[in-house]
Design a protein around this motif. Sequence first.
Motif, PDB file in Angstrom:
ATOM      1  N   SER A  11       3.834   5.859  -5.397  1.00  0.00           N
ATOM      2  CA  SER A  11       3.983   5.915  -6.862  1.00  0.00           C
ATOM      3  C   SER A  11       2.937   6.823  -7.484  1.00  0.00           C
TER       4      SER A  11
ATOM      5  N   GLU B 270       0.831  -1.200   0.000  1.00  0.00           N
ATOM      6  CA  GLU B 270       0.000   0.000   0.000  1.00  0.00           C
ATOM      7  C   GLU B 270       0.868   1.253   0.000  1.00  0.00           C
TER       8      GLU B 270
ATOM      9  N   ASP C 262       3.888   1.546  -1.259  1.00  0.00           N
ATOM     10  CA  ASP C 262       4.470   1.681  -2.604  1.00  0.00           C
ATOM     11  C   ASP C 262       3.450   2.223  -3.593  1.00  0.00           C
ATOM     12  N   GLN C 263       2.233   1.716  -3.526  1.00  0.00           N
ATOM     13  CA  GLN C 263       1.191   2.132  -4.460  1.00  0.00           C
ATOM     14  C   GLN C 263       0.841   3.601  -4.284  1.00  0.00           C
TER      15      GLN C 263
END
Length: 251
Positions: A97, A91, A93-94
């Motif tokens: 990004s 989560e 990382d998402q």
Amino acid sequence: MIVYEYPFNERIRTLLRLEDLYEKFKFFVRQEHAMQHHVALSTIFDMLEVAGRADLKSDLLQELERQKQSLLAYRSNPNVAPEALDAILGELDQVSSALVATQGKTGQNVRDNEWLMSIRGRTIIPGGACEFDLPSYYAWQKRPTEQRYADIMGWFGPLAPLFDALALVLRLLRDSGRPTKMIATAGSYQQMLQGKVYHMLRLGLDETLGAIPEISANKYMLWVRFTTQGGDLKPKSLEEDVPFELTLCNF
């Protein structure tokens, strides 16, 4: 339980203000009446005012990265469930990004829209968005609900990654503390913090008590004074003992 939150610094204060505006926006944009959609659009303008700091995006990215590195240190801990750890890391990382992928200054798409800026300029004036002031806006408000909703969500879309990031940061912050049962003797409570840095205080109260906390805090001391409301709604000091839950949160 009613939970009151108190930020210890300006950064958390800004995030809480934006979270409050986001909750208001989500409520009104889901409604059908044009007046409710007017509030949703006005709330976007308020978001731009609060999120105007140029470093808010970078602050959130740095905090997300710091949380990621901190959580990675738990991989070798046998008491940590690897599935849960991987889920929160994924989560992070998402969300990071998506925030990195946003272009330009926060809300620049709204600022570049001359029509929206004309509405923003008039809504600052009390009653300034009347049909004779903004006939094109009045005509837009007469469009079908679905079309108005799609327009508003399109204008909000580029802001969404910012709000996903702040929601995750605040969630991690809230989860960092453990509630402790306390008693405010004669309606007052003090605690020495001994210079330890906290980012947020959460105070839980049984709503049937009718108690309202007035909180003051710095890195050395926390002070809570409880009041209640009479028929005129003016605060009055409580002189009785008040049980409450205290949670001190820091990253």
